[in-house]
Enzyme design. Structure first.
Site, PDB file in Angstrom:
ATOM      1  N   SER A  91       0.716  -1.116   0.103  1.00 45.05           N
ATOM      2  CA  SER A  91       0.003   0.028   0.008  1.00 45.05           C
ATOM      3  C   SER A  91       0.858   1.257   0.071  1.00 45.05           C
ATOM      4  O   SER A  91       0.437   2.379  -0.395  1.00 45.05           O
ATOM      5  CB  SER A  91      -0.877   0.095   1.235  1.00 45.05           C
ATOM      6  OG  SER A  91      -1.896  -0.901   1.180  1.00 45.05           O
ATOM      7  N   ALA A  95      -2.182   0.263  10.172  1.00 44.77           N
ATOM      8  CA  ALA A  95      -1.452  -1.148  10.029  1.00 44.77           C
ATOM      9  C   ALA A  95      -1.634  -1.824   8.570  1.00 44.77           C
ATOM     10  O   ALA A  95      -2.674  -1.755   7.746  1.00 44.77           O
ATOM     11  CB  ALA A  95      -2.181  -1.935  11.196  1.00 44.77           C
ATOM     12  N   GLY A 155       1.248  -0.248   8.174  1.00 43.26           N
ATOM     13  CA  GLY A 155       2.088   0.923   8.306  1.00 43.26           C
ATOM     14  C   GLY A 155       3.061   1.290   7.085  1.00 43.26           C
ATOM     15  O   GLY A 155       3.772   2.180   6.981  1.00 43.26           O
ATOM     16  N   ASP A 178     -10.360   3.831  17.386  1.00 48.37           N
ATOM     17  CA  ASP A 178     -11.295   3.787  16.200  1.00 48.37           C
ATOM     18  C   ASP A 178     -10.955   5.053  15.476  1.00 48.37           C
ATOM     19  O   ASP A 178     -11.059   6.310  15.933  1.00 48.37           O
ATOM     20  CB  ASP A 178     -12.853   3.767  16.781  1.00 48.37           C
ATOM     21  CG  ASP A 178     -13.739   3.805  15.688  1.00 48.37           C
ATOM     22  OD1 ASP A 178     -13.288   3.851  14.388  1.00 48.37           O
ATOM     23  OD2 ASP A 178     -14.879   3.310  15.761  1.00 48.37           O
ATOM     24  N   LYS A 236     -13.323   3.096  -1.010  1.00 50.39           N
ATOM     25  CA  LYS A 236     -13.593   1.989  -1.684  1.00 50.39           C
ATOM     26  C   LYS A 236     -14.720   1.780  -2.513  1.00 50.39           C
ATOM     27  O   LYS A 236     -15.769   2.289  -1.825  1.00 50.39           O
ATOM     28  CB  LYS A 236     -13.527   0.834  -0.500  1.00 50.39           C
ATOM     29  CG  LYS A 236     -12.620   0.924   0.489  1.00 50.39           C
ATOM     30  CD  LYS A 236     -11.148   0.409  -0.008  1.00 50.39           C
ATOM     31  CE  LYS A 236     -10.024   1.056   1.053  1.00 50.39           C
ATOM     32  NZ  LYS A 236      -8.636   1.021   0.705  1.00 50.39           N
TER      33      LYS A 236
HETATM   34  C1  LIG Z   1      -5.932  -1.250   3.808  1.00 47.97           C
HETATM   35  S1  LIG Z   1      -5.409  -1.435   5.452  1.00 47.97           S
HETATM   36  C2  LIG Z   1      -4.521   0.078   5.622  1.00 47.97           C
HETATM   37  C3  LIG Z   1      -2.891  -0.397   4.941  1.00 47.97           C
HETATM   38  C4  LIG Z   1      -2.050   0.543   5.470  1.00 47.97           C
HETATM   39  N1  LIG Z   1      -2.491   2.203   4.637  1.00 47.97           N
HETATM   40  C5  LIG Z   1      -0.661   0.428   4.940  1.00 47.97           C
HETATM   41  O1  LIG Z   1      -0.252   1.295   3.918  1.00 47.97           O
HETATM   42  O2  LIG Z   1      -0.036  -0.560   5.455  1.00 47.97           O
HETATM   43  C6  LIG Z   1      -7.049  -1.025   6.381  1.00 47.97           C
HETATM   44  C7  LIG Z   1      -6.674  -0.936   7.780  1.00 47.97           C
HETATM   45  O3  LIG Z   1      -7.653  -0.289   8.254  1.00 47.97           O
HETATM   46  C8  LIG Z   1      -7.900  -0.407   9.627  1.00 47.97           C
HETATM   47  N2  LIG Z   1      -9.359  -0.097  10.016  1.00 47.97           N
HETATM   48  C9  LIG Z   1     -10.634  -0.573   9.427  1.00 47.97           C
HETATM   49  N3  LIG Z   1     -11.617   0.186  10.274  1.00 47.97           N
HETATM   50  C10 LIG Z   1     -10.912   0.911  11.354  1.00 47.97           C
HETATM   51  C11 LIG Z   1     -11.410   1.905  12.301  1.00 47.97           C
HETATM   52  N4  LIG Z   1     -12.796   2.015  12.281  1.00 47.97           N
HETATM   53  N5  LIG Z   1     -10.404   2.350  13.006  1.00 47.97           N
HETATM   54  C12 LIG Z   1      -9.225   2.241  13.011  1.00 47.97           C
HETATM   55  N6  LIG Z   1      -8.686   1.407  11.827  1.00 47.97           N
HETATM   56  C13 LIG Z   1      -9.458   0.729  11.121  1.00 47.97           C
HETATM   57  C14 LIG Z   1      -7.813  -1.980   9.833  1.00 47.97           C
HETATM   58  O4  LIG Z   1      -7.329  -2.490  10.768  1.00 47.97           O
HETATM   59  C15 LIG Z   1      -6.726  -2.115   8.548  1.00 47.97           C
HETATM   60  O5  LIG Z   1      -5.573  -2.293   9.265  1.00 47.97           O
END
Ligand SMILES: C[S@@+](CC[C@H](N)C(=O)[O-])C[C@H]1O[C@@H](n2cnc3c(N)ncnc32)[C@H](O)[C@@H]1O
Length: 350
Positions: A185, A218, A220, A257, A302
């Site tokens: 990502s 995450a 990261g 969150d 998305k």
């Molecule tokens: C596509 S991944 C992100 C990848 C990240 N941008 C990277 O470059 O590694 C989506 C992330 O959104 C987090 N996520 C989804 N809903 C969330 C929320 N309400 N609050 C915080 N994190 C959330 C998930 O735990 C997941 O780790």
């Protein structure tokens, strides 16, 4: 004579690009129709007054187009032993182009044409120069000639305006994955910063010591990109971050969150890659701007399986309306985006 636009897109998103071009042309008062085949990776938008229409629809305002060119001609039934003569004939008496790009759509049917594109480019370049149709040295100030191979005997000729076309073949920036990037990502945010910001933006808006929040961080990847620019990042996610991110001393991780957390003081940047319903994300992003929690943002929306153009318009309108302040917004389905688009928003120039 073929007149209109030739735009490239992610294979499978031709209906969205066709709908977008039709909507934009209609808004600007031009008549035209889209010619598109699902999975082909490109859309032709045919119509008269192509020059004025191209000016009324700049690439930077298109979401689903990676590249925008003006169609010059379509050549079919080419003789594989001499494709050059018909190309020269189709360009007869045109002013010299600054560069030549021979390419093929980024699609299943297009990719096997890569070898032919290379060989044909090598043969065509000197022939164009000899005919006075190509500058002796590459000149990026002049329109670029694009040859889009659709098959061994079928091609499109188009021109790219230096200030209104992507500089990369097929509009795809070639970015290398770094060994220590926590996820693929990372390339998405790198591409967004390269494509949606201009050079001045990057110099002004990405400076060491600036502050950022990464919502849905995450493992990261996006946090890593921001920290490489020297930004101090608060990474929000219940999931774990790659430990080496903390070696920079620039990253703080909060298990919270992303729809609830807000910064205690205004930040320079907010980025968001949370996988959620796009309307919910767009509304939360708008709240950040309305409340003044960040100056600029990059976020992903998305897209649903169906009615993706309608949803795109709805979310971008909702965001602009609910932000309640004048913003400069650029949205694009990037090469590294899948079923999603990426949005950059910043205060409108005073
Ligand atoms: C596509 S991944 C992100 C990848 C990240 N941008 C990277 O470059 O590694 C989506 C992330 O959104 C987090 N996520 C989804 N809903 C969330 C929320 N309400 N609050 C915080 N994190 C959330 C998930 O735990 C997941 O780790």
């Amino acid at each position: 004579m073929t007149q209109g636009l030739l735009c490239y897109c992610r294979a499978g998103f031709e209906p969205e690009l066709a709908a977008e071009l039709a909507a934009r042309a209609a808004q600007a008062g031009f008549h035209g129709y889209a010619k598109a085949e699902r999975g082909s990776g490109f859309v032709q938008f045919l119509g008269e007054q192509a020059h004025a229409m191209a000016q009324a629809i700049p690439l930077r305002e298109l979401v689903f187009a990676r590249q925008k060119l003006r169609l010059l001609a379509e050549l079919r039934g080419l003789d594989p032993t001499d494709r050059i003569t018909p190309v020269l004939a189709a360009l007869f008496e045109r002013a010299a182009f600054g560069e030549l790009v021979v390419e093929h759509p980024d699609s299943d049917a297009g990719k096997p044409l890569a070898g032919l594109a290379r060989a044909f480019g090598n043969a065509l370049r000197p022939a164009l120069r000899k005919a006075g149709l190509l500058a002796a040295q590459d000149d990026s100030r002049l329109p670029r000639l694009h040859v889009c191979l659709l098959a061994g005997d079928h091609l499109l000729l188009a021109s790219g305006h230096p200030r209104d076309a992507s500089p990369w073949p097929l509009g795809i920036p070639r970015l290398k994955q770094h060994a220590d990037a926590p996820s693929r990502s990372a390339l998405k945010l790198e591409e967004a910063l390269l494509t949606l910001l201009d050079e001045g933006d990057r110099a002004r808006l990405l400076r060491p010591g600036m502050t950022a929040a990464d919502l849905g961080a995450a493992p990261g990847g996006w946090t890593w990109v921001l920290a490489r620019h020297g930004l101090k990042v608060t990474a929000i996610d219940n999931g774990p971050l790659r430990p080496h991110l903390f070696d920079t001393g620039l990253v703080e991780h909060l298990r919270a969150d992303g729809f609830q957390w807000r910064p205690s003081r205004p930040l320079d940047w907010m980025v968001c890659d949370m996988v959620e319903q796009p309307r919910r994300v767009a509304a939360r992003m708008a709240e950040w701007f309305r409340e003044g929690w960040c100056r600029q943002a990059v976020f992903n929306l998305k897209l649903p399986m169906k009615k993706r153009w309608d949803e795109t318009v709805l979310c971008l309108d909702l965001f602009a309306e609910q932000a309640q302040r004048p913003l400069r917004v650029r949205a694009r389905q990037l090469y590294h985006d899948r079923e999603e688009i990426t949005v950059f928003a910043a205060p409108a120039a005073p």
